[in-house]
Design a protein around this motif. Structure first.
Motif, mmCIF file in Angstrom:
data_model
loop_
_atom_site.group_PDB
_atom_site.id
_atom_site.type_symbol
_atom_site.label_atom_id
_atom_site.label_comp_id
_atom_site.label_asym_id
_atom_site.label_seq_id
_atom_site.Cartn_x
_atom_site.Cartn_y
_atom_site.Cartn_z
ATOM 1 N N LEU A 1 0.741 -1.079 -0.169
ATOM 2 C CA LEU A 1 -0.148 -0.330 -0.152
ATOM 3 C C LEU A 1 0.754 1.404 0.024
ATOM 4 N N GLY A 2 1.001 2.485 -1.071
ATOM 5 C CA GLY A 2 1.423 3.817 -0.934
ATOM 6 C C GLY A 2 0.675 4.612 -0.853
ATOM 7 N N SER A 3 1.059 5.274 -0.155
ATOM 8 C CA SER A 3 0.343 6.373 0.493
ATOM 9 C C SER A 3 1.061 7.400 1.594
ATOM 10 N N ARG A 4 0.861 8.928 0.977
ATOM 11 C CA ARG A 4 1.791 9.678 1.618
ATOM 12 C C ARG A 4 3.007 9.439 1.598
ATOM 13 N N GLY A 5 3.816 8.919 0.551
ATOM 14 C CA GLY A 5 5.020 9.315 0.384
ATOM 15 C C GLY A 5 6.456 8.417 1.713
ATOM 16 N N THR A 6 4.666 7.022 1.686
ATOM 17 C CA THR A 6 4.894 6.051 2.526
ATOM 18 C C THR A 6 5.002 4.480 2.107
#
Length: 315
Positions: free
Chosen positions: A201-206
């Motif tokens: 899961l990729g989100s908000r740069g993480t």
């Protein structure tokens, strides 16, 4: 996330530019290389994508450097398990980009096809051969600062159920559901029963490792900085790549019970979804070849098959 998407996009475009094929035929003979042979999925095979022709090919697992057999099927990404395979084939020249997701039977004949927007990135088949997964790069999401994002989808071989994207998968972290406009998933890997799966899961740069239940259709976050997971045959460990600096990834194995991480003896940057050849060996594509490395951090990398990518091992 932005660095990752640029790096993966570059890899996909290079692969797509290197492969020429006829989409209508799907199994047309490549112009270069030996005459095509009929390949059948059987237990204990080592299959891969020949990077010179794009053809799905195979070698003997006991003699991987020996003669290879090449089919007529041409793909940008390939995966197989049991008697099911999946071929991701980008349509050349299509704007916006379109990928044909081809679900294949044991003779590599097409049993189902979907034309989906995007370019090929990752592919997997559940160990029981009943569920197929893929990841594509797409454009046009308003939240994507780079202009690019991903779509990970699923297809049930027996029922024909299609999930074009798992973006709506409810995911919980610390017992609270995670919400964000920029959620992207990629790199699905399955447990033996085809129900439990893992993904990035990729989100908000993480990036985060997610464990999900397909039947209940929900998941939970296990830890951060895990990309392109690959579940071990016994379901206890996950091989993955982690970013150690800007655009540089290292392979590691995570014990799911203890959450202890073991870095593997591959010092080069590996931008691929690794594959377990067996319970002790990891395969991955790098520098125009399929390499292997012990899963316990010992030893060193070994070139297994030259001019190859997208390794697949049939159980």
């Amino acid at each position: 996330m932005r660095r990752l998407l640029f790096a993966l996009l570059g890899s996909v475009l290079l692969i797509g530019a290197a492969v020429a094929f006829t989409v209508q035929a799907r199994q047309s003979v490549a112009q270069d290389g030996p005459a095509a042979e009929q390949l059948t999925l059987e237990p204990g095979q080592l299959l891969f994508r020949d990077t010179g022709t794009g053809r799905v090919s195979s070698v003997s697992p006991t003699d991987p450097g020996g003669a290879r057999r090449s089919s007529a099927l041409v793909c940008d990404r390939f995966a197989a398990a049991r008697r099911t395979a999946v071929c991701l084939a980008a349509r050349p020249g299509a704007l916006p980009a379109v990928t044909d997701v081809l679900v294949l039977d044991s003779t590599l004949a097409v049993r189902h096809r979907e034309a989906l927007p995007g370019t090929p990135s990752r592919a997997r088949v559940s160990p029981d051969g009943k569920v197929v997964a893929w990841t594509l790069f797409v454009t046009g999401d308003s939240y994507a600062a780079t202009g690019f994002s991903t779509r990970a989808g699923l297809y049930e071989v027996e029922t024909g159920r299609l999930v074009k994207t798992i973006e709506e998968l409810p995911v919980f972290t610390a017992d609270r559901r995670y919400f964000a406009a920029d959620v992207n998933y990629w790199g699905i890997t399955f447990a033996a029963d085809g129900n439990r799966f893992y993904a990035t899961l990729g989100s908000r740069g993480t990036t985060r490792l997610v464990e999900a239940d397909y039947g209940r259709y929900q998941g939970k976050v296990l830890r951060e900085n895990v990309e392109c997971p690959s579940l071990s045959p016994d379901g206890t460990r996950v091989a993955f790549k982690k970013e150690v600096s800007d655009g540089v990834w290292r392979l590691a194995v995570l014990d799911l019970a203890s959450m202890v991480e073991t870095e593997l003896a591959e010092s080069r940057s590996v931008d691929d979804q690794a594959l377990w050849q067996d319970g002790s060996t990891i395969l991955y594509g790098l520098d125009d070849g399929v390499w292997s490395v012990p899963a316990d951090g010992t030893g060193g990398p070994r070139l297994l098959v030259e001019n190859a990518a997208s390794p697949a091992v049939t159980g």
